[in-house]
Design a protein around this motif. Structure first.
Motif, mmCIF file in Angstrom:
data_model
loop_
_atom_site.group_PDB
_atom_site.id
_atom_site.type_symbol
_atom_site.label_atom_id
_atom_site.label_comp_id
_atom_site.label_asym_id
_atom_site.label_seq_id
_atom_site.Cartn_x
_atom_site.Cartn_y
_atom_site.Cartn_z
ATOM 1 N N ARG A 175 -0.745 21.316 -20.230
ATOM 2 C CA ARG A 175 -0.549 21.211 -18.784
ATOM 3 C C ARG A 175 -1.820 21.549 -18.003
ATOM 4 O O ARG A 175 -1.848 21.416 -16.788
ATOM 5 N N SER A 177 -6.029 21.926 -16.920
ATOM 6 C CA SER A 177 -7.273 21.177 -16.805
ATOM 7 C C SER A 177 -8.127 21.498 -18.025
ATOM 8 O O SER A 177 -7.988 22.568 -18.628
ATOM 9 N N ARG A 181 -8.417 25.178 -20.078
ATOM 10 C CA ARG A 181 -7.811 25.138 -21.407
ATOM 11 C C ARG A 181 -8.496 26.076 -22.405
ATOM 12 O O ARG A 181 -7.834 26.749 -23.185
ATOM 13 N N GLN A 241 -2.507 12.082 -23.118
ATOM 14 C CA GLN A 241 -3.725 12.725 -23.618
ATOM 15 C C GLN A 241 -4.956 12.183 -22.902
ATOM 16 O O GLN A 241 -5.922 12.913 -22.671
ATOM 17 N N GLN A 243 -5.013 11.022 -19.769
ATOM 18 C CA GLN A 243 -5.037 11.571 -18.412
ATOM 19 C C GLN A 243 -5.363 13.056 -18.408
ATOM 20 O O GLN A 243 -5.864 13.578 -17.414
ATOM 21 N N ARG A 244 -5.076 13.751 -19.492
ATOM 22 C CA ARG A 244 -5.367 15.186 -19.550
ATOM 23 C C ARG A 244 -6.737 15.481 -20.129
ATOM 24 O O ARG A 244 -7.070 16.632 -20.405
#
Lengths: 363, 363
Positions: A175, A177, A181, A241, A243-244
């Motif tokens: 969830r 950025s 992370r 994945q 988009q993240r």
């Protein structure tokens, strides 16, 4: 068979990308000095699991006894059931599995462990268990070092089971950025390490510390005191994945071929793949259900069960009825679970048709 | 077998409620002077389809050739494939079906109709088709009377097919408040009637006007000039229908039994049913994935693939590990599609185990 001969909707895997994804994760984990035990809930397909083992994985991870049975039937012999197993029917199946393969099981409470202990002892078995820790996901798992040590001591008194290690699913990293992370991954690793050390200090042989997530894999591979990693979605990757920030779109090995069946206006194309093809899992507006690789500016923001609705207002393509579009799903694990078969392709050649053997094994 | 003996997660149907739902819709449609051709995508289960026929349905509706085949194999002989069928593989299957059963098919463009016409004519068949109209859903279907008449005239020149009627799926009614729904339903009915009349005036024998949705059923049953209704979800109902004011919660015949597997805190219970059990389809906050019938104030707002997350902050229950909760899913059609079997229960007795025979028939 050629990929253009496939009837749609069809789930297709690009073998070149799949092999590259498997090799890269295997290398990353090996270079970090860890063992790899991928979660097979993403692909649910023995052929893909065998490729992971061939690349050096030490075993596999599953979420359900039914998944463990499907993979045991396919010859897999080292399986971690990374979940709380509750209910007498499942415990009996678990004991039967423990007679066939090396089986590890998760526990996070005495309520889960006691029935398992009782039945295992009666059956003359000793099942290795791992304590589940919560490191921020806020799901199952022990919250504190004190809780873990207390449970570890309780478990040490039980017959039929033996504490073998600790594990966490640091799914909360997905969830975050990319910047947030890394510290969160190191914090999760530190907590796992701390619990393992406290258990050992209390005389409980928690040999293995296991973590698992694809977004956290890079940081976890470098984290000290971690023995095993259990990423899953890396074999296929997906729009989530991308988009993240985990990966680029052209690393996604999984896509859905879908046919345009209606063009009610210049702005809209309707395809033959909806939520019963892609799953109902969707991301934020922009291209919620999947990325149209033929033209990423065609937005796939709305779907019914058997209809995909493409918004072409910003798109350059004007596909005709009958044209096939290739769409990377938002969530690979959920999309795969909608399909009984997956077509393994090398370029345009369909090399194999794989059964999604553990699809729907929800018990 | 007793319902308490079922391993979880398990999809269960309350037979008393199912029979009542089927009888009520059959009565409503009959009293309106219409024929009932339910959409079986909700249950995908021949046993339930047979109950609908026994209550007076004239045939069934499906979305995919694979669903039609599953029901034809189970003895159903009057099937409306209410979708655009595109691609040679599907057309061949459609022709094979037309030799076995009375088959009707949707079309909304010459691009869809021409290949079907050519192959049917070559096979010596004449397939009855229905023009699909859009009445506000903004999906497939002709937008205007003029478009419909123009296509009807084009189709009249083709061999191998014959225009038999018009149809719409007025699915946009589901998004509306109960007050807004009635005028919108009457407007949709008027448009269908108008197109059918215009086609007949142009010499095209559009005998049947067909509509289909559960939220619009009451108004459509009373609308003049409508011949057939195709509601689907009414057999089971779901939380979506409850929240949209179609029905009361205790009319829902479908639920999922799920076991509490972890109690990480007083505020949270984790169950063994996530998106791979309930589907990823979810409503707005409050109880997005389903209604916990044991205590509706336990909120089921978050799920992972194999974990359900219950927020107990406003709940009166404090379930223990091993306790079974009964949860009405947000979207019955999508939830059923996650399961290979459904347990048909009379009170606490499991009377039958049904195969969800058309599950996953996405082609």
């Amino acid at each position: 068979m050629n990929i253009h001969d496939l009837d749609t909707p069809a789930l297709v895997v690009d073998l070149d990308r799949l092999e590259r994804n498997i090799a890269r994760m295997a290398d990353l984990v090996r270079e970090g000095g860890k063992r790899l035990r991928p979660h097979v809930k993403t692909h649910k397909t023995p052929e893909v699991g065998r490729m992971q083992l061939a690349a050096g994985a030490s075993g596999i991870t599953v979420a359900k006894p039914g998944e463990a049975e499907a993979f045991a039937d396919a010859g897999f012999d080292d399986i971690f059931l990374a979940n709380q197993i509750v209910g007498s029917a499942k415990i009996e199946r678990l004991l039967a599995l423990a007679r066939r393969v090396r089986l590890l099981v998760g526990v996070d409470s005495l309520d889960v462990a006691e029935p398992l202990s009782r039945r295992a002892a009666a059956a003359g078995l000793r099942i290795p268990v791992r304590l589940e820790l919560d490191t921020g996901l806020d799901r199952a798992g022990l919250r504190t070092v004190e809780q873990a040590v207390a449970l570890g001591k309780d478990l040490a008194r039980l017959e039929g089971i033996a504490v073998q290690g600790v594990f966490t699913h640091e799914g909360h990293l997905a969830r975050m950025s990319p910047e947030a992370r890394r510290p969160a991954a190191l914090e999760a690793a530190a907590k796992v390490r701390q619990v393992a050390a406290a258990l050992r200090a209390a005389g409980i042989p928690a040999e293995e510390a296991s973590v698992g997530s694809t977004p956290g894999a890079r940081d976890m591979a470098a984290a000290p005191g971690i023995d095993e990693m259990r990423p899953g979605v890396y074999v296929y990757y997906d729009l989530m994945q991308v988009q993240r920030g985990t990966i680029a779109a052209d690393d996604c090995a999984l896509s859905v071929l879908t046919t345009v069946i209606s063009r009610p206006s210049r702005e809209v194309a309707i395809t033959d793949g909806g939520t019963k093809t892609f799953s109902g899992d969707a991301g934020p507006e922009g291209s919620r259900f999947g990325l149209v690789t033929n033209d990423p500016s065609a937005r796939f923001d709305w779907a019914n069960e058997e209809h995909g609705h493409l918004d072409l207002r910003d798109a350059t393509i004007q596909p005709r009825v009958g044209d096939v579009l290739r769409i990377v799903p938002w969530h690979a694990c959920a999309a795969v679970n909608m399909h009984d078969t997956v077509f393994a392709c090398r370029g345009e050649r369909v090399e194999a048709v794989w059964q999604v053997a553990a699809r729907g094994r929800i018990r």
